[in-house]
Scaffold this motif. Structure first.
Motif, PDB file in Angstrom:
ATOM      1  N   PRO A  80       0.833  -1.299  -0.004  1.00 48.41           N
ATOM      2  CA  PRO A  80      -0.045   0.111  -0.017  1.00 48.41           C
ATOM      3  C   PRO A  80       0.752   1.350  -0.106  1.00 48.41           C
ATOM      4  O   PRO A  80       1.856   1.229   0.331  1.00 48.41           O
ATOM      5  CB  PRO A  80      -0.767  -0.106   1.176  1.00 48.41           C
ATOM      6  N   MET A  81       0.296   2.399  -0.690  1.00 48.30           N
ATOM      7  CA  MET A  81       0.892   3.582  -0.585  1.00 48.30           C
ATOM      8  C   MET A  81       1.225   4.165   1.058  1.00 48.30           C
ATOM      9  O   MET A  81       0.593   3.981   1.828  1.00 48.30           O
ATOM     10  CB  MET A  81       0.128   4.688  -1.087  1.00 48.30           C
ATOM     11  N   ARG A  87      -0.117  11.827   1.859  1.00 51.03           N
ATOM     12  CA  ARG A  87      -0.259  13.157   2.365  1.00 51.03           C
ATOM     13  C   ARG A  87       0.377  14.152   1.509  1.00 51.03           C
ATOM     14  O   ARG A  87       0.106  15.340   1.171  1.00 51.03           O
ATOM     15  CB  ARG A  87       0.459  13.354   3.981  1.00 51.03           C
ATOM     16  N   LEU A  88       1.464  13.938   0.945  1.00 49.67           N
ATOM     17  CA  LEU A  88       2.387  14.621   0.051  1.00 49.67           C
ATOM     18  C   LEU A  88       1.500  14.825  -1.293  1.00 49.67           C
ATOM     19  O   LEU A  88       1.439  15.956  -1.762  1.00 49.67           O
ATOM     20  CB  LEU A  88       3.564  14.110  -0.340  1.00 49.67           C
ATOM     21  N   LEU A  89       0.887  13.765  -1.610  1.00 45.72           N
ATOM     22  CA  LEU A  89       0.211  13.905  -3.119  1.00 45.72           C
ATOM     23  C   LEU A  89      -1.158  14.848  -2.774  1.00 45.72           C
ATOM     24  O   LEU A  89      -1.305  15.633  -3.524  1.00 45.72           O
ATOM     25  CB  LEU A  89      -0.200  12.416  -3.438  1.00 45.72           C
ATOM     26  N   GLN A  90      -1.579  14.565  -1.530  1.00 46.13           N
ATOM     27  CA  GLN A  90      -2.856  15.252  -1.428  1.00 46.13           C
ATOM     28  C   GLN A  90      -2.751  16.965  -1.117  1.00 46.13           C
ATOM     29  O   GLN A  90      -3.404  17.686  -1.705  1.00 46.13           O
ATOM     30  CB  GLN A  90      -3.466  14.744  -0.052  1.00 46.13           C
ATOM     31  N   ASN A  91      -1.512  17.110  -0.421  1.00 45.28           N
ATOM     32  CA  ASN A  91      -1.175  18.624  -0.210  1.00 45.28           C
ATOM     33  C   ASN A  91      -0.707  19.310  -1.808  1.00 45.28           C
ATOM     34  O   ASN A  91      -1.142  20.373  -2.146  1.00 45.28           O
ATOM     35  CB  ASN A  91       0.029  18.694   0.540  1.00 45.28           C
ATOM     36  N   PRO A  95      -4.732  22.401  -4.226  1.00 46.27           N
ATOM     37  CA  PRO A  95      -5.315  23.485  -4.965  1.00 46.27           C
ATOM     38  C   PRO A  95      -5.486  23.364  -6.640  1.00 46.27           C
ATOM     39  O   PRO A  95      -6.634  23.901  -6.875  1.00 46.27           O
ATOM     40  CB  PRO A  95      -4.004  24.542  -5.195  1.00 46.27           C
ATOM     41  N   HIS A  96      -5.005  22.384  -6.992  1.00 44.78           N
ATOM     42  CA  HIS A  96      -5.534  21.949  -8.449  1.00 44.78           C
ATOM     43  C   HIS A  96      -7.063  21.240  -8.467  1.00 44.78           C
ATOM     44  O   HIS A  96      -7.762  21.604  -9.412  1.00 44.78           O
ATOM     45  CB  HIS A  96      -4.503  20.983  -8.841  1.00 44.78           C
ATOM     46  N   ASN A  97      -7.325  20.489  -7.328  1.00 46.08           N
ATOM     47  CA  ASN A  97      -8.662  19.794  -7.277  1.00 46.08           C
ATOM     48  C   ASN A  97      -9.461  21.128  -7.062  1.00 46.08           C
ATOM     49  O   ASN A  97     -10.840  20.836  -7.366  1.00 46.08           O
ATOM     50  CB  ASN A  97      -8.586  18.885  -5.970  1.00 46.08           C
TER      51      ASN A  97
END
Length: 116
Positions: A80-81, A87-91, A95-97
């Motif tokens: 699994p990730m 957390r890094l990818l979510q951050n 803003p793009h989402n």
């Protein structure tokens, strides 16, 4: 190799909206197709103003052995990730989402998906 910019969908979609009217563009989530492939195929046919897809042939598209949004076979043993990576990818994508949600409406705000 991380190809994070590929997931910055609003940048690509803005370019399409500059050229084509929104009524000519259908944007769908792969996650929705994975959950309800028959419903998404129905939406596509309706959007294209095509007659309904024959139900007896629909199973050819909806009975996939592998989910549409899954890892490649060679990557299945990685595990699994890591929470830090998530957390890094979510951050990075937050803003793009937000911009994608503003462009397409709440149903495409992946930040809201992350909260649920």
């Amino acid at each position: 190799m991380i190809r994070a910019r590929i997931g910055v969908y609003h940048q690509y979609l803005k370019e399409y909206f500059r050229v084509f009217p929104a009524s000519q563009i259908l944007v769908l989530k792969l996650e929705d197709y994975s959950k309800e492939p028959a419903e998404i195929i129905r939406k596509i046919f309706e959007f294209l103003e095509l007659s309904a897809f024959p139900p007896e042939k629909l199973s050819n598209f909806t009975q996939s052995k592998k989910p549409a949004n899954s890892r490649r076979t060679n990557d299945s043993t990685i595990g699994p990730m890591l929470p830090e990576t998530r957390r890094l990818l979510q951050n990075f994508y937050w803003p793009h989402n937000e911009q994608l949600g503003a462009l397409l409406g709440k149903t495409f705000n992946y930040n809201l998906d992350e909260m649920n």
